[in-house]
Design a protein around this motif. Structure first.
Motif, mmCIF file in Angstrom:
data_model
loop_
_atom_site.group_PDB
_atom_site.id
_atom_site.type_symbol
_atom_site.label_atom_id
_atom_site.label_comp_id
_atom_site.label_asym_id
_atom_site.label_seq_id
_atom_site.Cartn_x
_atom_site.Cartn_y
_atom_site.Cartn_z
ATOM 1 N N UNK A 125 99.805 -11.458 11.426
ATOM 2 C CA UNK A 125 100.711 -11.472 12.580
ATOM 3 C C UNK A 125 102.114 -11.315 12.036
ATOM 4 N N UNK A 126 102.825 -10.309 12.486
ATOM 5 C CA UNK A 126 104.178 -10.092 11.998
ATOM 6 C C UNK A 126 105.005 -9.377 13.062
ATOM 7 N N UNK A 127 105.721 -10.151 13.871
ATOM 8 C CA UNK A 127 106.436 -9.560 15.015
ATOM 9 C C UNK A 127 107.855 -9.082 14.717
ATOM 10 N N UNK A 128 108.278 -9.097 13.447
ATOM 11 C CA UNK A 128 109.653 -8.669 13.151
ATOM 12 C C UNK A 128 109.822 -7.167 13.416
ATOM 13 N N UNK A 129 110.872 -6.823 14.126
ATOM 14 C CA UNK A 129 111.193 -5.415 14.381
ATOM 15 C C UNK A 129 112.043 -4.894 13.229
ATOM 16 N N UNK A 130 111.571 -3.844 12.555
ATOM 17 C CA UNK A 130 112.333 -3.236 11.467
ATOM 18 C C UNK A 130 113.094 -2.036 12.032
#
Lengths: 385, 385
Positions: free
Chosen positions: B7-12
């Motif tokens: 799970x990784x919701x960071x927006x790059x």
């Protein structure tokens, strides 16, 4: 490398026995509509397992979502949800069920004509019901992306849409759920994932060094496990790797910051629309022909792909490119997927109809350079006669 | 493959000129505290650029976050935020500033002693202020993960914590921002990212075929670009690839479903704590020694790593393993990072102190098998004398 944005909030819960995790993943007081396709979800026991994991939540079923899910069927689900006030959706199935659920999630209480969601490609969505998925067929990557394709039978139209509002909240990937799949669906899944990777990779060098390595790693893995996955259907490790590859093939990662092609998909869609050929099989017909007729503009990446994925290092550049294209065609055939139009009862005369459809749908400037004209598409199809 | 959750919701938001995107990414009515380290953020103009992009939002600065950020400094930021009611944080800097911002985000209005966040490794966090980052130093991966390390000067303790609540909402990665970095920071970043990958990859075969290919792809890219990135600091494509590799090296992807090691990091932390050696440099000292003394338990992956990353295919298994370990040490040295204790003014007598610290901190069963005892750590350090 091109500028890009990468955002993917879907939670992947991967491994044997993870259906039981639904109890943590779905809100405790949710009213859940479980959407699925044919009766295999029931026969295999997955549907019962899902309902058991959901405990005493209010749960109802909506079955019958077709491969290439139709607007007509999906709108029936929308009506059920609006009437019975379901507030969480759970897709149990493959890409078609998940794609359909994405549309349903956005169409519930939509302000306007829901078909406009497709016409506007999802740009007009302002909310969607939250949903998760239990994936049973590794192929499309829909379990970890924000896109879907819906077919309108009445309009004879098959359109895609996408929106960050329709990322699944979670997707459960239990490789054991794939053991009972028919071999044809598994081989189609391998071909579909393989072509998703190729469409994002085999264009022209763009200094996406990691994107290339990741794409090559996914392709190498499919080459390594593809035929074995078919021979040994209950091998957990093989199925696990196929499942994770298919998800990563189209979750936005390998395509971020690099050019993309998708001409093979556009021509393939017309073959499905006209002749009902399985999506993955249309790709296996079109891709080798596309590479054949576009070998000059794709030369640098074809050489790289040949060397790094197929270990083709001997011969002139032209010879290596030819070997690489042949290896690609043979890979599909090693999965028992025929790659020539006559294998599907089609001949040169069918090509006119396919090209007319492409023109009618405005698919006249395809590919990473926008230079795949109907004439190039025609030659690509002729190369697969 | 092991079961896993990803799970990784960071927006790059990646690429040249993307600092201007802050205006879309930060809520329009936010009260923003910009956290940064030394004065380089101001001197290079990045701080001004950030403030300009934030327009007429209420913005204040908090500078002075150290490399290895301290609890003492961070608690000052917490006080400022609680007093002036900032509701959005923006980290401008490298891993230390982002790590520090994660702690600050969780410590504001924390119910209890904020140091307990570290003692309980983040399990006791129930909320955090939203924050984003503008990354200026590719190295730690903090810009796309949920972990951080904080040092308590009074207690002489350096502890990690993690929580899904402290994923950055977004991270802006503009490779141009790295052009002005001192060479030492860039080489440290390459070594740090390289070792992050190795810790998640070089263990024992676990049927994570894709995880292996992805890790190898990241390592191959660092091998390809590492020295060049130092020689040609304003080469956008090289910096872009370094930046994306360092992020992907520790965003949870390559470590999902496979065993992990991290013994090198644990021993390295003691070298930083005792002698103030840069984190990345401690890794370059410890890793070759660890591989040296653990070459039997890591034999299969060492052979795979040697073949796929270093193209080492000739000789007996023992010879290939030896060449592979040497190639790893030489790689660090090609970045002008010394890899032997005497290069840092240390000798055999220092090893006793390091081992005592490890024992004091309970670091007695390290590595993927839990079999890296203090005796093994001692031999690893001796191998780098």
């Amino acid at each position: 490398m091109n500028n890009f944005e990468f955002y993917n909030p879907t939670r992947i819960v991967f491994g044997e026995g993870t259906v039981a995790r639904l109890d943590d993943l779905v809100p405790a007081n949710a009213r859940v509509l479980v959407l699925f396709g044919g009766e295999s979800a029931r026969k295999t026991g997955t549907l019962d397992e899902v309902k058991q994991a959901l405990g005493n939540r209010h749960v109802a079923e909506f079955g019958g979502i077709e491969p290439n899910p139709t607007y007509e069927t999906l709108m029936k689900a929308v009506a059920v949800i609006e009437q019975d006030q379901f507030d969480f959706l759970l897709a149990v199935g493959g890409g078609s069920v998940i794609d359909g659920t994405k549309f349903v999630a956005a169409a519930v209480n939509f302000d306007g004509d829901p078909w406009s969601i497709l016409e506007k490609r999802g740009r007009n969505i302002s909310h969607a019901i939250p949903f998760g998925s239990v994936l049973t067929l590794p192929a499309t990557g829909s379990e970890m992306n924000s896109g879907a394709v819906v077919t309108n039978k009445a309009l004879k139209a098959k359109l895609p849409f996408a929106s960050p509002l329709v990322y699944p909240a979670f997707s459960i990937l239990d490789p054991v759920k794939t053991f009972t799949l028919p071999a044809k669906q598994v081989s189609n899944g391998v071909a579909d994932a393989f072509t998703h990777i190729i469409e994002q990779y085999l264009t022209y060098p763009a200094n996406g060094l990691v994107q290339d390595r990741f794409a090559e790693g996914l392709l190498q893995t499919l080459v390594e496990i593809g035929p074995k996955v078919l021979e040994d259907p209950e091998n957990y490790e093989l199925r696990a790797n196929l499942m994770w590859v298919a998800t990563l093939a189209l979750n936005g990662l390998i395509g971020a910051g690099v050019p993309q092609d998708w001409a093979t998909h556009m021509v393939g869609h017309e073959l499905t629309a006209l002749y009902g050929i399985d999506h993955a099989r249309t790709l296996a017909i079109v891709l080798p022909g596309m590479l054949d007729v576009r070998r000059e503009s794709k030369a640098e990446k074809l050489l790289q792909y040949g060397e790094r994925v197929w270990n083709i290092r001997e011969g002139s550049e032209a010879e290596r490119i030819e070997k690489t294209i042949q290896a690609t065609r043979k890979f599909f055939e090693s999965l028992s997927i025929p790659t020539r139009l006559p294998d599907y009862g089609l001949d040169e005369s069918s090509i006119d109809d396919i090209i007319s459809q492409l023109e009618r749908h405005g698919m006249t400037k395809l590919g990473e350079h926008g230079d795949v004209t109907p004439e190039i598409s025609r030659r690509a199809l002729e190369a697969s006669l």
